[in-house]
Motif scaffolding. Structure first.
Motif, mmCIF file in Angstrom:
data_model
loop_
_atom_site.group_PDB
_atom_site.id
_atom_site.type_symbol
_atom_site.label_atom_id
_atom_site.label_comp_id
_atom_site.label_asym_id
_atom_site.label_seq_id
_atom_site.Cartn_x
_atom_site.Cartn_y
_atom_site.Cartn_z
ATOM 1 N N TYR A 1 20.240 75.525 18.978
ATOM 2 C CA TYR A 1 19.767 74.281 18.481
ATOM 3 C C TYR A 1 20.568 73.233 19.425
ATOM 4 O O TYR A 1 19.890 72.175 19.824
ATOM 5 C CB TYR A 1 20.460 73.833 17.050
ATOM 6 N N GLU A 2 21.992 73.318 20.019
ATOM 7 C CA GLU A 2 22.622 72.384 20.729
ATOM 8 C C GLU A 2 21.851 72.366 22.112
ATOM 9 O O GLU A 2 21.842 71.136 22.589
ATOM 10 C CB GLU A 2 24.104 72.966 20.887
ATOM 11 N N VAL A 3 21.222 73.468 22.643
ATOM 12 C CA VAL A 3 20.503 73.277 23.879
ATOM 13 C C VAL A 3 19.241 72.256 23.872
ATOM 14 O O VAL A 3 19.398 71.485 24.475
ATOM 15 C CB VAL A 3 20.270 74.528 24.568
ATOM 16 N N VAL A 4 18.570 72.700 22.861
ATOM 17 C CA VAL A 4 17.274 71.879 22.732
ATOM 18 C C VAL A 4 17.500 70.198 22.377
ATOM 19 O O VAL A 4 17.104 69.330 22.988
ATOM 20 C CB VAL A 4 16.542 72.241 21.380
ATOM 21 N N SER A 5 18.636 70.122 21.529
ATOM 22 C CA SER A 5 19.248 68.721 21.358
ATOM 23 C C SER A 5 19.415 68.030 22.483
ATOM 24 O O SER A 5 19.156 66.630 22.695
ATOM 25 C CB SER A 5 20.449 68.704 20.109
ATOM 26 N N SER A 6 20.438 68.695 23.258
ATOM 27 C CA SER A 6 21.177 67.919 24.236
ATOM 28 C C SER A 6 20.101 67.751 25.471
ATOM 29 O O SER A 6 19.997 66.545 26.047
ATOM 30 C CB SER A 6 22.138 69.068 25.008
ATOM 31 N N VAL A 7 19.035 68.494 25.625
ATOM 32 C CA VAL A 7 18.052 68.472 26.855
ATOM 33 C C VAL A 7 17.252 67.117 26.210
ATOM 34 O O VAL A 7 16.800 66.456 26.905
ATOM 35 C CB VAL A 7 17.134 69.615 26.883
ATOM 36 N N LEU A 8 16.790 67.422 24.832
ATOM 37 C CA LEU A 8 15.882 66.456 24.343
ATOM 38 C C LEU A 8 16.381 65.007 24.286
ATOM 39 O O LEU A 8 15.910 63.922 24.400
ATOM 40 C CB LEU A 8 15.607 66.591 22.947
ATOM 41 N N SER A 9 17.735 64.829 24.283
ATOM 42 C CA SER A 9 18.547 63.377 24.144
ATOM 43 C C SER A 9 18.170 62.720 25.697
ATOM 44 O O SER A 9 18.524 61.582 25.672
ATOM 45 C CB SER A 9 20.008 63.531 23.849
ATOM 46 N N ARG A 10 18.020 63.440 26.666
ATOM 47 C CA ARG A 10 17.728 62.799 28.035
ATOM 48 C C ARG A 10 16.462 62.269 27.955
ATOM 49 O O ARG A 10 16.209 61.367 28.891
ATOM 50 C CB ARG A 10 17.796 63.964 29.156
ATOM 51 N N PHE A 11 15.595 62.618 27.080
ATOM 52 C CA PHE A 11 14.448 61.654 27.074
ATOM 53 C C PHE A 11 14.385 60.558 26.213
ATOM 54 O O PHE A 11 13.458 60.063 25.713
ATOM 55 C CB PHE A 11 13.328 62.915 26.371
ATOM 56 N N ARG A 12 15.470 60.266 25.513
ATOM 57 C CA ARG A 12 15.597 59.198 24.247
ATOM 58 C C ARG A 12 16.955 58.400 24.596
ATOM 59 O O ARG A 12 17.742 58.008 23.536
ATOM 60 C CB ARG A 12 15.791 60.113 22.972
ATOM 61 N N SER A 13 17.413 58.175 25.674
ATOM 62 C CA SER A 13 18.685 57.802 26.064
ATOM 63 C C SER A 13 18.382 56.069 26.182
ATOM 64 O O SER A 13 18.176 55.734 25.298
ATOM 65 C CB SER A 13 19.385 58.133 27.359
#
Length: 409
Positions: free
Chosen positions: A157-169
């Motif tokens: 989950y942390e990996v998915v969340s971290s990567v996805l946050s790059r598309f919502r910064s």
């Protein structure tokens, strides 16, 4: 559910020590297990404090606090800060790319790519595998999280969340992605993030504004569909209105909790009550002293037809409480991929340096008497991710759930 808050710039030695001491003592005072999972919390604190006293920066102290928290091995124990750290999720900056991510093993794939979003305009499509974002390979995110000492059950989950946050910064931020189509074609694409125009939550304590997605539609004349991205009060009136106004001809309902990392736990009981004809307990949170039951009280115009719940590796916390409670009670059937088991109720406390500390306040037990932490929700029907199906516009998990609703099972 790991959220971000603002930090302070002052990094004096006194502040570094005071920040560590506050975190150490607050966990000692409030963590739900007085035996600290067999650890000597005093010894643990002294061991890390010795390193803090020799630290040269607040970044070092943050790292030490995080490692100390990870020794307990639970979710919902985290240092919440706006300071970027490789591998960790970035705070939401009001931007949106119109994409979501799901995982198969350690591979990440795009799905729910919005046709009017900047990522779609740049060429990103459902089913594309993400190889790297902003020059960082996805493998590096996995490596960073594993090296951090994070509990194994939350790493995916942390990996998915971290990567996805790059598309919502931040609005206007440049994003470069390297992707691979299901057919094996590799491309490098780039785009600028646009301002998010949808609904957002109101700030709550140490939690700032967050984007909230809510989708309701009819999949057929007799099947309804409900998806929302967070358990926050702002959307409850709309959810209640949708469910109470379902046609009497509606045979089934699909509740899509994929990518929903949780929110306020009391809402699980509230929504459950709209699906029950009698009072039921979805589970119990056991704290240092006392306990709190999550209860669904039957409500007027409750929907009593078939209910399917969709989950994946990013279905956490309140979403897991709601799902496993109704699953064990036999009220819903669950489809998708297993969830992490990160469902400990928590609170955030301010630290002297401006960061906040998230602390698990209780252990959630299911109606069957099982601890949800680290166990998660196992779907009744596990449906693997298929990049090819995604690329062809097929949501296999949704289709399998819809088939069940339309069947005589």
């Amino acid at each position: 559910m790991i959220l971000a808050v603002c930090g302070a710039a002052n990094e004096s030695r006194e502040l570094r020590i005071a920040t560590f001491d506050a975190a150490w003592s607050k966990v000692g005072e409030t963590y739900y297990d007085p035996d600290f999972r067999g650890l000597d919390w005093t010894e643990v604190g002294h061991r890390y404090r010795a390193e803090v006293e020799n630290s040269q920066s607040m970044a070092e102290v943050r790292s030490l606090i995080t490692k100390m928290l990870y020794e307990l091995g639970d979710s919902h124990l985290a240092l919440l800060t706006s300071v970027s750290d490789k591998g960790k999720a970035l705070p939401w900056g009001g931007a949106w790319a119109g994409v979501d991510l799901c995982s198969a093993g350690e591979q990440l794939y795009f799905y729910r790519v919005e046709a009017d979003g900047v990522a779609f305009a740049a060429g990103v499509r459902d089913g594309d595998r993400l190889l790297a974002v902003n020059g960082v390979a996805i493998d590096d995110f996995w490596r960073s999280l594993r090296n951090s000492g994070a509990p194994d059950h939350v790493i995916k989950y942390e990996v998915v969340s971290s990567v996805l946050s790059r598309f919502r910064s931040g609005v206007g931020d440049r994003v470069e992605v390297q992707i691979e189509s299901p057919e094996g074609a590799k491309r490098t694409l780039s785009f600028n993030l646009e301002k998010y125009e949808g609904r957002s939550s109101e700030p709550l304590g140490n939690i700032g504004r967050l984007p909230i997605e809510l989708e309701t539609r009819e999949l057929s004349e007799k099947v309804g569909y409900l998806r929302y991205s967070l358990w926050f009060p702002a959307i409850m009136p709309d959810i209640r209105s949708y469910l109470s106004n379902l046609s009497e001809e509606t045979d089934g309902l699909i509740i899509d909790l994929r990518g929903n990392p949780g929110g306020l736990m009391f809402m699980a009981g509230g929504l459950a009550g709209m699906l029950l004809d009698q009072q039921e307990t979805l589970g119990t949170t056991t704290m240092r002293s006392g306990h709190i039951n999550v209860v669904g009280f039957p409500q007027k115009r409750a929907f009593l037809g078939k209910v399917a719940v969709l989950v994946n590796e990013s279905t956490l916390s309140t979403s897991e409480v709601f799902t496993i409670g109704l699953q064990e009670l036999g009220r819903v059937r669950v489809f998708g991929q297993p969830t992490p088991g990160a469902a400990l109720p928590s609170m955030a406390f301010s630290l002297p340096n401006g960061d906040a500390l998230q602390i698990a306040m209780g252990d959630f037990m299911t109606p069957g008497g099982n601890s949800l932490e680290g166990r998660g929700v196992v779907p009744d029907e596990v449906v693997p991710i298929s990049p090819v199906d995604l690329s062809r516009g097929h949501d296999t998990v949704l289709e399998v759930a819809l088939h069940w609703i339309n069947s005589n099972e």
